[in-house]
Write an enzyme that holds these catalytic residues in place. Structure first.
Site, PDB file in Angstrom:
ATOM      1  N   CYS A   1      -5.134  -2.891   2.774  1.00 42.66           N
ATOM      2  CA  CYS A   1      -4.908  -2.699   4.197  1.00 42.66           C
ATOM      3  C   CYS A   1      -6.120  -2.946   5.088  1.00 42.66           C
ATOM      4  O   CYS A   1      -6.522  -4.091   5.262  1.00 42.66           O
ATOM      5  CB  CYS A   1      -4.324  -1.314   4.437  1.00 42.66           C
ATOM      6  SG  CYS A   1      -3.447  -1.248   5.996  1.00 42.66           S
TER       7      CYS A   1
ATOM      8  N   GLU B   1       0.857  -1.197   0.000  1.00 36.53           N
ATOM      9  CA  GLU B   1       0.000   0.000   0.000  1.00 36.53           C
ATOM     10  C   GLU B   1       0.888   1.241   0.000  1.00 36.53           C
ATOM     11  O   GLU B   1       1.955   1.252   0.660  1.00 36.53           O
ATOM     12  CB  GLU B   1      -0.870   0.003   1.263  1.00 36.53           C
ATOM     13  CG  GLU B   1      -1.679   1.266   1.495  1.00 36.53           C
ATOM     14  CD  GLU B   1      -2.343   1.324   2.878  1.00 36.53           C
ATOM     15  OE1 GLU B   1      -1.801   0.731   3.828  1.00 36.53           O
ATOM     16  OE2 GLU B   1      -3.402   1.966   2.972  1.00 36.53           O
TER      17      GLU B   1
ATOM     18  N   GLU C   1      -6.282   9.050   7.287  1.00 38.15           N
ATOM     19  CA  GLU C   1      -6.713   8.610   5.949  1.00 38.15           C
ATOM     20  C   GLU C   1      -8.048   9.225   5.557  1.00 38.15           C
ATOM     21  O   GLU C   1      -8.271   9.500   4.371  1.00 38.15           O
ATOM     22  CB  GLU C   1      -6.777   7.078   5.872  1.00 38.15           C
ATOM     23  CG  GLU C   1      -5.406   6.428   5.946  1.00 38.15           C
ATOM     24  CD  GLU C   1      -5.432   4.980   5.522  1.00 38.15           C
ATOM     25  OE1 GLU C   1      -5.001   4.136   6.309  1.00 38.15           O
ATOM     26  OE2 GLU C   1      -5.882   4.687   4.405  1.00 38.15           O
TER      27      GLU C   1
ATOM     28  N   ASN D   1      -6.828   6.275  -2.116  1.00 36.10           N
ATOM     29  CA  ASN D   1      -5.755   5.344  -1.767  1.00 36.10           C
ATOM     30  C   ASN D   1      -5.936   4.166  -2.720  1.00 36.10           C
ATOM     31  O   ASN D   1      -6.882   3.387  -2.553  1.00 36.10           O
ATOM     32  CB  ASN D   1      -5.910   4.931  -0.294  1.00 36.10           C
ATOM     33  CG  ASN D   1      -4.748   4.098   0.203  1.00 36.10           C
ATOM     34  OD1 ASN D   1      -4.016   3.498  -0.600  1.00 36.10           O
ATOM     35  ND2 ASN D   1      -4.581   4.024   1.510  1.00 36.10           N
TER      36      ASN D   1
ATOM     37  N   ASN E   1      -0.050  -0.841   5.462  1.00 38.21           N
ATOM     38  CA  ASN E   1       0.861  -0.076   6.319  1.00 38.21           C
ATOM     39  C   ASN E   1       0.184  -0.060   7.689  1.00 38.21           C
ATOM     40  O   ASN E   1      -0.771   0.710   7.894  1.00 38.21           O
ATOM     41  CB  ASN E   1       1.020   1.367   5.854  1.00 38.21           C
ATOM     42  CG  ASN E   1       1.775   1.550   4.548  1.00 38.21           C
ATOM     43  OD1 ASN E   1       2.474   2.547   4.384  1.00 38.21           O
ATOM     44  ND2 ASN E   1       1.636   0.661   3.601  1.00 38.21           N
TER      45      ASN E   1
ATOM     46  N   LYS F   1      -9.323   2.176  -2.265  1.00 44.43           N
ATOM     47  CA  LYS F   1      -9.611   1.667  -0.918  1.00 44.43           C
ATOM     48  C   LYS F   1     -10.975   2.133  -0.417  1.00 44.43           C
ATOM     49  O   LYS F   1     -11.263   3.335  -0.360  1.00 44.43           O
ATOM     50  CB  LYS F   1      -8.516   2.150   0.033  1.00 44.43           C
ATOM     51  CG  LYS F   1      -8.588   1.586   1.452  1.00 44.43           C
ATOM     52  CD  LYS F   1      -7.357   2.040   2.219  1.00 44.43           C
ATOM     53  CE  LYS F   1      -7.281   1.483   3.620  1.00 44.43           C
ATOM     54  NZ  LYS F   1      -6.013   1.933   4.305  1.00 44.43           N
TER      55      LYS F   1
HETATM   56  N1  ING Z   1      -3.656   0.785   8.502  1.00 43.17           N
HETATM   57  C1  ING Z   1      -4.198   0.025   9.563  1.00 43.17           C
HETATM   58  C2  ING Z   1      -4.718  -1.346   9.128  1.00 43.17           C
HETATM   59  O1  ING Z   1      -5.881  -1.540   8.863  1.00 43.17           O
HETATM   60  C3  ING Z   1      -5.752  -0.099  11.448  1.00 43.17           C
HETATM   61  C4  ING Z   1      -5.249   0.775  10.323  1.00 43.17           C
HETATM   62  C5  ING Z   1      -4.856  -0.731  12.327  1.00 43.17           C
HETATM   63  C6  ING Z   1      -7.098  -0.291  11.583  1.00 43.17           C
HETATM   64  C7  ING Z   1      -5.354  -1.548  13.334  1.00 43.17           C
HETATM   65  C8  ING Z   1      -7.624  -1.098  12.602  1.00 43.17           C
HETATM   66  C9  ING Z   1      -6.741  -1.739  13.477  1.00 43.17           C
HETATM   67  O2  ING Z   1      -3.910  -2.253   9.132  1.00 43.17           O
HETATM   68  C10 ING Z   1      -4.222   1.136   7.320  1.00 43.17           C
HETATM   69  N2  ING Z   1      -3.433   1.836   6.479  1.00 43.17           N
HETATM   70  O3  ING Z   1      -5.375   0.857   7.021  1.00 43.17           O
END
Ligand code: ING
Length: 311
Positions: free
Chosen positions: A169, A47, A143, A107, A194, A124
């Site tokens: 992601c 990503e 985001e 994204n 990420n 996304k």
């Molecule tokens: N990053 C994270 C992901 O979904 C996240 C955001 C982390 C959401 C942990 C929920 C829990 O892996 C991105 N870029 O979406």
């Protein structure tokens, strides 16, 4: 004839805010050369593969925000990547921040076939995080500030002799993502991510728990739709902010068949027999025979939960 693809998850180590697109593309081309040496057919990059994970920064100057976006693809910075992939006859997917000619920001991920032709695009859908600076968080995840929700839905493409799909992601955490592609017969899903190593709102949630949830999401999605899932991290410490690794390839039975050992640039390679998806699709997850859509209405008619009345 076997429909086996040798696939690489081309994990990216950290990209610092000061790193140029050119320097990043050189790293991606090097991973492509490594993939060629291992006779890979398809390389799945991550990503926002061209830049640092800029949504961690609260930016107010629009010109600075837009400096993280690509206005056309391929472009001068990425053409060497397209050219090397076509030279190697390797299909690739990678993510980037897309600024459309009419001013929309997504994204985005694309699928490029062996000839260097863009055959698929995904934007996304499930944007995590928030849109304004949140002082309660130990770091920002903006985001919803920088991107619009994707407007293309979850599609699949016939390419490389199979049916391929993409997501990005946070999408991997939502079962709807996989099922909508599963209902189109997807055989291999490509995704980059990420993921911060710690939870900005819950200090007790560290890398171990988050890695468990990451793996759980991928294995469930693969198994419940009898599809391969190739998941590629951007990881390591970016300007002091740790992202976790865990790039992996999951088979249609939900088993992890290959995974990364580092938090740096690393190829994770597996032979993915697309015909291995057939048994699940024809038995336990034969959607046509088993699904009862008359009971699924809430999934598309409701956004949030509606609780039962208090007794
Ligand atoms: N990053 C994270 C992901 O979904 C996240 C955001 C982390 C959401 C942990 C929920 C829990 O892996 C991105 N870029 O979406």
């Amino acid at each position: 004839m076997s429909r086996s693809l040798r696939v690489a998850a081309a994990q990216s180590g950290p990209i610092q805010r000061a790193d140029s697109r050119q320097a990043v593309v050189r790293r991606m081309v090097d991973l492509l050369d490594q993939a060629k040496a291992q006779r890979c057919d398809l390389v799945v990059f991550t990503e926002l593969a061209l830049t640092t994970f800029f949504p961690r920064w609260y930016l107010t100057d629009q010109a600075e925000v837009d400096s993280w976006f690509e206005r056309e693809m391929p472009n001068a910075a990425t053409r060497p990547l397209f050219e090397r992939a076509a030279q190697h006859r390797i299909a690739i997917s990678f993510g980037y921040a897309e600024l459309t000619p009419d001013g929309h920001r997504y994204n985005t991920s694309i699928l490029v076939d062996r000839d260097g032709t863009i055959v698929g695009k995904y934007r996304k859908v499930h944007l995590p995080g928030h849109s304004e600076f949140d002082p309660q968080r130990s770091f920002q995840h903006l985001e919803k500030r920088y991107f619009e929700p994707g407007d293309l839905g979850f599609n699949v493409w016939r390419s490389m002799g199979g049916i391929l799909g993409m997501c990005i992601c946070n999408d991997r955490r939502w079962p709807e993502t996989y099922r909508v592609m599963g209902l189109q017969g997807v055989e291999l899903i490509m995704l980059g991510y990420n993921t911060p190593s710690v939870n900005s709102q819950k200090p007790s949630e560290g890398p171990e728990q988050r890695m468990f949830q990451h793996r759980l999401s991928l294995q469930a999605g693969a198994y419940q739709n009898s599809s391969w899932v190739v998941a590629t991290a951007k990881c390591g410490v970016e300007d002091g902010h740790p992202l976790f690794g865990g790039s992996m390839i999951v088979n249609p039975d939900g088993e992890v068949v290959a995974q990364a050992n580092t938090e740096d640039d690393e190829l994770v390679v597996a032979d993915c027999d697309l015909d291995a998806t057939k048994f699940g699709k024809e038995t336990v997850f034969d959607f046509k025979r088993h699904r009862r859509i008359e009971h699924y209405g809430r999934i598309t008619s409701q956004t949030g939960a509606i609780l039962p009345p208090e007794s």
